[in-house]
Motif scaffolding. Sequence first.
Motif, PDB file in Angstrom:
ATOM      1  N   SER A 258       0.836  -1.207   0.000  1.00 14.55           N
ATOM      2  CA  SER A 258       0.000   0.000   0.000  1.00 14.55           C
ATOM      3  C   SER A 258       0.867   1.252   0.000  1.00 14.55           C
ATOM      4  O   SER A 258       0.580   2.218  -0.720  1.00 14.55           O
ATOM      5  CB  SER A 258      -0.936   0.012   1.219  1.00 14.55           C
ATOM      6  OG  SER A 258      -1.935  -0.976   1.083  1.00 14.55           O
ATOM      7  N   ASN A 259       1.929   1.247   0.790  1.00 15.36           N
ATOM      8  CA  ASN A 259       2.841   2.390   0.839  1.00 15.36           C
ATOM      9  C   ASN A 259       3.533   2.609  -0.510  1.00 15.36           C
ATOM     10  O   ASN A 259       3.652   3.744  -0.979  1.00 15.36           O
ATOM     11  CB  ASN A 259       3.880   2.197   1.941  1.00 15.36           C
ATOM     12  CG  ASN A 259       4.687   3.443   2.190  1.00 15.36           C
ATOM     13  OD1 ASN A 259       4.141   4.491   2.519  1.00 15.36           O
ATOM     14  ND2 ASN A 259       5.992   3.340   2.016  1.00 15.36           N
TER      15      ASN A 259
ATOM     16  N   ALA B 205       1.067   4.119  -2.851  1.00 15.88           N
ATOM     17  CA  ALA B 205       0.820   5.515  -2.479  1.00 15.88           C
ATOM     18  C   ALA B 205       1.968   6.419  -2.920  1.00 15.88           C
ATOM     19  O   ALA B 205       1.738   7.551  -3.359  1.00 15.88           O
ATOM     20  CB  ALA B 205       0.614   5.632  -0.962  1.00 15.88           C
TER      21      ALA B 205
ATOM     22  N   TRP C 172      -8.247   1.806  -3.762  1.00 13.77           N
ATOM     23  CA  TRP C 172      -7.931   3.146  -3.268  1.00 13.77           C
ATOM     24  C   TRP C 172      -9.189   3.981  -3.370  1.00 13.77           C
ATOM     25  O   TRP C 172     -10.067   3.724  -4.187  1.00 13.77           O
ATOM     26  CB  TRP C 172      -6.764   3.791  -4.008  1.00 13.77           C
ATOM     27  CG  TRP C 172      -7.049   4.259  -5.401  1.00 13.77           C
ATOM     28  CD1 TRP C 172      -6.846   3.561  -6.554  1.00 13.77           C
ATOM     29  CD2 TRP C 172      -7.602   5.524  -5.789  1.00 13.77           C
ATOM     30  NE1 TRP C 172      -7.231   4.301  -7.630  1.00 13.77           N
ATOM     31  CE2 TRP C 172      -7.700   5.516  -7.202  1.00 13.77           C
ATOM     32  CE3 TRP C 172      -8.024   6.657  -5.100  1.00 13.77           C
ATOM     33  CZ2 TRP C 172      -8.203   6.591  -7.926  1.00 13.77           C
ATOM     34  CZ3 TRP C 172      -8.525   7.724  -5.820  1.00 13.77           C
ATOM     35  CH2 TRP C 172      -8.606   7.693  -7.214  1.00 13.77           C
TER      36      TRP C 172
ATOM     37  N   GLU D 147      -2.468   6.264   3.945  1.00 13.90           N
ATOM     38  CA  GLU D 147      -3.071   7.497   3.435  1.00 13.90           C
ATOM     39  C   GLU D 147      -1.959   8.409   2.968  1.00 13.90           C
ATOM     40  O   GLU D 147      -0.964   8.606   3.650  1.00 13.90           O
ATOM     41  CB  GLU D 147      -3.886   8.180   4.536  1.00 13.90           C
ATOM     42  CG  GLU D 147      -4.650   9.408   4.070  1.00 13.90           C
ATOM     43  CD  GLU D 147      -3.839  10.711   4.024  1.00 13.90           C
ATOM     44  OE1 GLU D 147      -2.837  10.827   4.746  1.00 13.90           O
ATOM     45  OE2 GLU D 147      -4.230  11.611   3.267  1.00 13.90           O
ATOM     46  N   LYS D 148      -2.139   8.948   1.763  1.00 16.96           N
ATOM     47  CA  LYS D 148      -1.189   9.926   1.254  1.00 16.96           C
ATOM     48  C   LYS D 148      -1.935  10.897   0.348  1.00 16.96           C
ATOM     49  O   LYS D 148      -2.622  10.486  -0.582  1.00 16.96           O
ATOM     50  CB  LYS D 148      -0.060   9.266   0.469  1.00 16.96           C
ATOM     51  CG  LYS D 148       0.942  10.298  -0.037  1.00 16.96           C
ATOM     52  CD  LYS D 148       2.165   9.687  -0.637  1.00 16.96           C
ATOM     53  CE  LYS D 148       3.088  10.836  -1.046  1.00 16.96           C
ATOM     54  NZ  LYS D 148       4.327  10.379  -1.571  1.00 16.96           N
TER      55      LYS D 148
ATOM     56  N   LYS E  72      -5.645  10.377  -0.333  1.00 19.76           N
ATOM     57  CA  LYS E  72      -6.054   9.087  -0.902  1.00 19.76           C
ATOM     58  C   LYS E  72      -5.667   7.981   0.067  1.00 19.76           C
ATOM     59  O   LYS E  72      -4.596   8.017   0.673  1.00 19.76           O
ATOM     60  CB  LYS E  72      -5.364   8.830  -2.245  1.00 19.76           C
ATOM     61  CG  LYS E  72      -5.875   9.676  -3.372  1.00 19.76           C
ATOM     62  CD  LYS E  72      -5.214   9.256  -4.681  1.00 19.76           C
ATOM     63  CE  LYS E  72      -5.724  10.095  -5.833  1.00 19.76           C
ATOM     64  NZ  LYS E  72      -5.082   9.718  -7.100  1.00 19.76           N
ATOM     65  N   TYR E  73      -6.550   7.003   0.184  1.00 19.32           N
ATOM     66  CA  TYR E  73      -6.320   5.839   1.033  1.00 19.32           C
ATOM     67  C   TYR E  73      -6.065   4.638   0.130  1.00 19.32           C
ATOM     68  O   TYR E  73      -6.870   4.336  -0.744  1.00 19.32           O
ATOM     69  CB  TYR E  73      -7.525   5.579   1.936  1.00 19.32           C
ATOM     70  CG  TYR E  73      -7.752   6.675   2.937  1.00 19.32           C
ATOM     71  CD1 TYR E  73      -7.235   6.579   4.221  1.00 19.32           C
ATOM     72  CD2 TYR E  73      -8.475   7.815   2.596  1.00 19.32           C
ATOM     73  CE1 TYR E  73      -7.432   7.594   5.147  1.00 19.32           C
ATOM     74  CE2 TYR E  73      -8.672   8.835   3.510  1.00 19.32           C
ATOM     75  CZ  TYR E  73      -8.148   8.718   4.777  1.00 19.32           C
ATOM     76  OH  TYR E  73      -8.345   9.719   5.692  1.00 19.32           O
ATOM     77  N   TYR E  74      -4.947   3.964   0.355  1.00 21.57           N
ATOM     78  CA  TYR E  74      -4.562   2.790  -0.425  1.00 21.57           C
ATOM     79  C   TYR E  74      -4.701   1.555   0.457  1.00 21.57           C
ATOM     80  O   TYR E  74      -4.183   1.532   1.570  1.00 21.57           O
ATOM     81  CB  TYR E  74      -3.121   2.928  -0.915  1.00 21.57           C
ATOM     82  CG  TYR E  74      -2.955   4.047  -1.909  1.00 21.57           C
ATOM     83  CD1 TYR E  74      -2.983   3.797  -3.272  1.00 21.57           C
ATOM     84  CD2 TYR E  74      -2.801   5.369  -1.480  1.00 21.57           C
ATOM     85  CE1 TYR E  74      -2.850   4.837  -4.190  1.00 21.57           C
ATOM     86  CE2 TYR E  74      -2.668   6.403  -2.395  1.00 21.57           C
ATOM     87  CZ  TYR E  74      -2.695   6.129  -3.744  1.00 21.57           C
ATOM     88  OH  TYR E  74      -2.567   7.158  -4.639  1.00 21.57           O
TER      89      TYR E  74
END
Length: 171
Positions: free
Chosen positions: A75-76, A79, A110, A149-150, A153-155
């Motif tokens: 996820s990171n 993002a 996302w 979250e970045k 947006k949430y992944y």
Amino acid sequence: MSLMRVRQVICFVLLAICIGLTGCTIGNHGSMGDVSGLSDLEQEVHSLINKERAKNGLRNLAMDERIAKQARIHSNNMANGSVAFGHDGFEARVEATGIPYVKAGENVAWNSYEANTAQVAVEGWMNSAGHRKNILTPEYDLTGIGVVEKGGKYYYTQIFVMNPATKVVGL
């Protein structure tokens, strides 16, 4: 229809487009890890997924921190743009958990909701045949969830694993 409901419908449609039509699964090769490091969103996704499984007569998925760690990394990376949104490298993520497995699957999503972001992600998965199949596969017994979250947006990444030591009754 209220403005909030219109916003939810629009975001759901965008989520459905973004998460695609299929989840990712592989077959191949556990023990439980510490789950104290789960974020509130990761815990919420876990709870929502297990509610969906219970509605369909399936046992709960146990959370494993080793799987969650790999889900968070993916996820990171999505993002940060270091990997494309999707399932590239999935088998390597499962191998990196160090958990023996017979079968594994992965869902990614996302969205940009601040409220109900986890619920929107799970609803999107449940409305997509491939993602729904991963969630409702009876053989899966372990999972790990990573939410990052970045930039608003949430992944989401959820990895599902069937541990070979687990016997599934009724299959």
